[in-house]
Design a protein around this motif. Structure first.
Motif, PDB file in Angstrom:
ATOM      1  N   LYS A 201       0.975  -1.185   0.377  1.00  0.00           N
ATOM      2  CA  LYS A 201      -0.255  -0.341  -0.258  1.00  0.00           C
ATOM      3  C   LYS A 201       0.825   0.953   0.268  1.00  0.00           C
ATOM      4  CE  LYS A 201      -3.218  -2.361   2.890  1.00  0.00           C
ATOM      5  NZ  LYS A 201      -3.868  -2.140   4.434  1.00  0.00           N
ATOM      6  N   SER A 202       0.665   1.876  -0.738  1.00  0.00           N
ATOM      7  CA  SER A 202       1.832   3.472  -1.269  1.00  0.00           C
ATOM      8  C   SER A 202       1.081   4.182   0.193  1.00  0.00           C
ATOM      9  CB  SER A 202       1.511   4.198  -2.233  1.00  0.00           C
ATOM     10  OG  SER A 202       0.086   4.793  -2.275  1.00  0.00           O
ATOM     11  N   ILE A 203       2.174   5.351   0.213  1.00  0.00           N
ATOM     12  CA  ILE A 203       1.850   5.864   1.428  1.00  0.00           C
ATOM     13  C   ILE A 203       0.928   7.060   0.586  1.00  0.00           C
ATOM     14  CG2 ILE A 203       3.246   8.385   2.358  1.00  0.00           C
ATOM     15  CD1 ILE A 203       6.078   6.209   2.190  1.00  0.00           C
ATOM     16  N   PRO A 204       0.191   8.100   1.369  1.00  0.00           N
ATOM     17  CA  PRO A 204      -0.920   8.120   0.853  1.00  0.00           C
ATOM     18  C   PRO A 204      -0.097   9.563   0.199  1.00  0.00           C
ATOM     19  CG  PRO A 204      -2.058   7.897   2.761  1.00  0.00           C
ATOM     20  CD  PRO A 204      -0.368   7.547   3.146  1.00  0.00           C
ATOM     21  N   LEU A 205      -0.646  10.443  -0.859  1.00  0.00           N
ATOM     22  CA  LEU A 205      -0.281  11.600  -1.834  1.00  0.00           C
ATOM     23  C   LEU A 205      -1.727  12.781  -1.752  1.00  0.00           C
ATOM     24  CD1 LEU A 205       1.996  10.508  -4.605  1.00  0.00           C
ATOM     25  CD2 LEU A 205       2.426  11.110  -2.305  1.00  0.00           C
ATOM     26  N   HIS A 206      -1.124  13.617  -0.793  1.00  0.00           N
ATOM     27  CA  HIS A 206      -2.477  14.522  -1.405  1.00  0.00           C
ATOM     28  C   HIS A 206      -2.203  14.896  -2.804  1.00  0.00           C
ATOM     29  CE1 HIS A 206      -4.728  18.027  -0.946  1.00  0.00           C
ATOM     30  NE2 HIS A 206      -4.571  18.958  -1.768  1.00  0.00           N
ATOM     31  N   CYS A 207      -4.338  15.109  -3.178  1.00  0.00           N
ATOM     32  CA  CYS A 207      -4.416  15.284  -4.487  1.00  0.00           C
ATOM     33  C   CYS A 207      -5.123  16.454  -4.936  1.00  0.00           C
ATOM     34  CB  CYS A 207      -4.710  13.868  -5.550  1.00  0.00           C
ATOM     35  SG  CYS A 207      -6.272  13.340  -4.411  1.00  0.00           S
ATOM     36  N   GLU A 208      -5.101  16.403  -6.174  1.00  0.00           N
ATOM     37  CA  GLU A 208      -6.146  17.894  -6.248  1.00  0.00           C
ATOM     38  C   GLU A 208      -7.367  17.586  -6.782  1.00  0.00           C
ATOM     39  OE1 GLU A 208      -4.397  20.272  -6.708  1.00  0.00           O
ATOM     40  OE2 GLU A 208      -2.654  20.141  -5.952  1.00  0.00           O
ATOM     41  N   LEU A 209      -8.453  16.409  -5.979  1.00  0.00           N
ATOM     42  CA  LEU A 209      -9.238  16.136  -6.628  1.00  0.00           C
ATOM     43  C   LEU A 209     -10.781  16.516  -5.290  1.00  0.00           C
ATOM     44  CD1 LEU A 209      -9.295  11.738  -7.147  1.00  0.00           C
ATOM     45  CD2 LEU A 209     -10.314  13.196  -8.436  1.00  0.00           C
ATOM     46  N   THR A 210     -11.627  17.261  -6.073  1.00  0.00           N
ATOM     47  CA  THR A 210     -12.084  17.640  -5.029  1.00  0.00           C
ATOM     48  C   THR A 210     -13.720  16.763  -4.498  1.00  0.00           C
ATOM     49  OG1 THR A 210     -14.114  18.352  -6.904  1.00  0.00           O
ATOM     50  CG2 THR A 210     -12.193  20.027  -5.947  1.00  0.00           C
ATOM     51  N   TYR A 211     -13.692  17.095  -3.364  1.00  0.00           N
ATOM     52  CA  TYR A 211     -14.886  16.375  -2.632  1.00  0.00           C
ATOM     53  C   TYR A 211     -16.249  16.220  -3.961  1.00  0.00           C
ATOM     54  CZ  TYR A 211     -18.305  14.530   1.016  1.00  0.00           C
ATOM     55  OH  TYR A 211     -19.845  13.913   1.361  1.00  0.00           O
ATOM     56  N   ALA A 212     -16.286  17.156  -4.442  1.00  0.00           N
ATOM     57  CA  ALA A 212     -17.529  16.810  -5.178  1.00  0.00           C
ATOM     58  C   ALA A 212     -17.005  16.052  -7.042  1.00  0.00           C
ATOM     59  CB  ALA A 212     -18.388  18.471  -5.872  1.00  0.00           C
ATOM     60  N   ASP A 213     -16.128  15.881  -6.671  1.00  0.00           N
ATOM     61  CA  ASP A 213     -15.092  15.157  -7.931  1.00  0.00           C
ATOM     62  C   ASP A 213     -14.869  13.875  -7.021  1.00  0.00           C
ATOM     63  OD1 ASP A 213     -14.314  17.214 -10.206  1.00  0.00           O
ATOM     64  OD2 ASP A 213     -12.424  17.147  -8.837  1.00  0.00           O
ATOM     65  N   MET A 214     -15.115  13.479  -6.301  1.00  0.00           N
ATOM     66  CA  MET A 214     -15.082  12.300  -5.588  1.00  0.00           C
ATOM     67  C   MET A 214     -16.254  11.295  -5.527  1.00  0.00           C
ATOM     68  SD  MET A 214     -12.824  10.772  -1.860  1.00  0.00           S
ATOM     69  CE  MET A 214     -15.102  11.269  -1.193  1.00  0.00           C
ATOM     70  N   LEU A 215     -17.399  12.194  -4.841  1.00  0.00           N
ATOM     71  CA  LEU A 215     -18.379  11.760  -4.844  1.00  0.00           C
ATOM     72  C   LEU A 215     -19.512  11.088  -6.005  1.00  0.00           C
ATOM     73  CD1 LEU A 215     -20.308  14.398  -3.021  1.00  0.00           C
ATOM     74  CD2 LEU A 215     -19.286  12.558  -1.872  1.00  0.00           C
ATOM     75  N   VAL A 216     -18.885  11.932  -7.155  1.00  0.00           N
ATOM     76  CA  VAL A 216     -19.520  10.755  -8.810  1.00  0.00           C
ATOM     77  C   VAL A 216     -18.323   9.807  -9.429  1.00  0.00           C
ATOM     78  CG1 VAL A 216     -20.314  13.048  -8.916  1.00  0.00           C
ATOM     79  CG2 VAL A 216     -18.477  13.141  -9.909  1.00  0.00           C
ATOM     80  N   LEU A 217     -17.137   9.277  -8.630  1.00  0.00           N
ATOM     81  CA  LEU A 217     -16.249   8.538  -9.140  1.00  0.00           C
ATOM     82  C   LEU A 217     -17.156   7.496  -9.786  1.00  0.00           C
ATOM     83  CD1 LEU A 217     -12.740   9.766  -7.905  1.00  0.00           C
ATOM     84  CD2 LEU A 217     -13.816  10.414 -10.446  1.00  0.00           C
TER      85      LEU A 217
END
Length: 365
Positions: free
Chosen positions: A193-209
């Motif tokens: 499991k990779s070390i978590p990285l900050h990403c540019e996804l927004t919460y709204a983006d995440m909800l509709v993936l």
């Protein structure tokens, strides 16, 4: 807090709490006869100049009260009252009273709402490279981290992997993160499991993936850097079926076992020769896969999805009932009878019944 002494006619300040009381304080301003006559003349109503003079007297009185509060090391005065008292026929006193206190701003620790979404990877590599199996999005509504999970068949000491992560949302739109370098605290285990990285996804983006693909360009071990030039294969089944397959057959599973007598396809997706007792990639034994896959239910499910009502689903089931293992028959028939019963009162139960039938075969059976 600043040096300014806060004052209020109320018993408290919104957003602050009283930490200490210093007692009642007061001050007095004497208004002389000339001042009184100028604003109480029967013949003349007070003009703007007179009103401004009254306000100035009040402000001076409050300032004196604030000065007394500061001398007591208070930072606020509550319950402030202004009263006019007649001292004589020619003099009036303005009395100002209040309670000196020490206040502190209330710092509310609002709980940060956590968010999480896990997506199974819809593609795989049919050789000994780190196999991406899951993408985890985790964090808060303001800050989202990404972590990638890989299955490591060779138990190589994987130090880092460079990938493109391709997300698809509910509108079939693509969102791609290119040349993402992920690293690992421990890379010589089967599931890394990779070390978590900050990403540019927004919460709204995440909800509709909806799903994701992970394309490897290269990976690094202590032995060197290795390019991955193979094109990955796409998983053919739906996301729902893939999730159920992984629950039943392991996180690296991407295909149903099948054979034509000449070759056989393992759950890991590798195609083996008929004479191979074990898969050369994952080590699964063919006999064990055979014994757990006595009925190809997918054809039956596909036919059910063409129907509209539970009564029609039951008719499809009865066409296959003799091919189904005895231990599943009663459970499937009970699902159909329950669906028929609830369809009379709750409306169409088609989708719910199909989902339950899938679970009979896919979740742990």
């Amino acid at each position: 807090m600043s040096d300014r002494i806060m004052v209020t006619t109320s018993s408290s300040f919104e957003g602050y709490e009283i930490k200490k009381y210093y007692g009642i304080i007061s001050t007095q301003v004497i208004l002389g006869s000339n001042f009184i006559k100028s604003i109480t003349s029967v013949a003349n109503e007070p003009d703007e100049k007179d009103l401004a003079a009254i306000e100035e007297v009040k402000e001076n009185a409050v300032k004196q009260l604030q000065k007394k509060a500061k001398e007591k090391e208070a930072n606020a005065v509550i319950g402030v009252r202004l009263e006019y008292t007649s001292i004589s026929s020619s003099c009036v006193a303005l009395n100002v009273t209040g309670t000196a206190v020490k206040i502190e701003k209330i710092h509310r620790n609002y709980a940060v709402e956590k968010v999480n979404k896990e997506l199974v990877v819809k593609n795989y590599y049919d050789r000994f490279v780190p196999r991406p199996v899951k993408v985890v999005l985790d964090g808060t509504k303001k800050d989202i981290d990404i972590s990638l999970w890989f299955y490591n068949y060779n138990m190589d000491d994987i130090q880092s992997v460079r990938v493109n992560v391709e997300f698809t949302n509910l509108y079939e739109e693509k969102l791609i993160m290119k040349d993402l370098d992920v690293a690992f605290d421990k890379g010589n285990v089967s599931l890394i499991k990779s070390i978590p990285l900050h990403c540019e996804l927004t919460y709204a983006d995440m909800l509709v993936l909806k799903d994701t693909r992970v394309i490897i360009s290269k990976y690094a071990t202590p032995r060197g850097v290795f390019a991955c030039n193979d094109a990955p294969r796409d998983v053919t089944m739906s996301t729902h079926r893939l999730e159920n397959l992984k629950k039943a057959r392991g996180i690296d599973a991407v295909e149903k076992y099948r054979t034509d007598g000449m070759i056989w396809t393992c759950n890991c997706g590798h195609v083996n020769e008929a004479g191979s007792e074990e898969c050369i990639v994952c080590g699964r034994k063919q006999e064990e896969l055979k014994s757990s896959t006595s009925f190809n239910y997918e054809e039956m499910i596909d036919r059910m999805k063409e129907k509209e009502y539970v009564s029609e689903l039951k008719e499809v089931l009865m066409e296959y009932i003799q091919q189904i293992d005895n231990r599943y028959r009663m459970e499937l028939l009970e699902i159909m009878e329950s669906g028929l019963h609830y369809e009379k009162t709750r409306g169409n139960m088609r989708d719910s019944v199909i989902e339950k039938v899938e679970k009979v075969f896919e979740e742990g059976h």
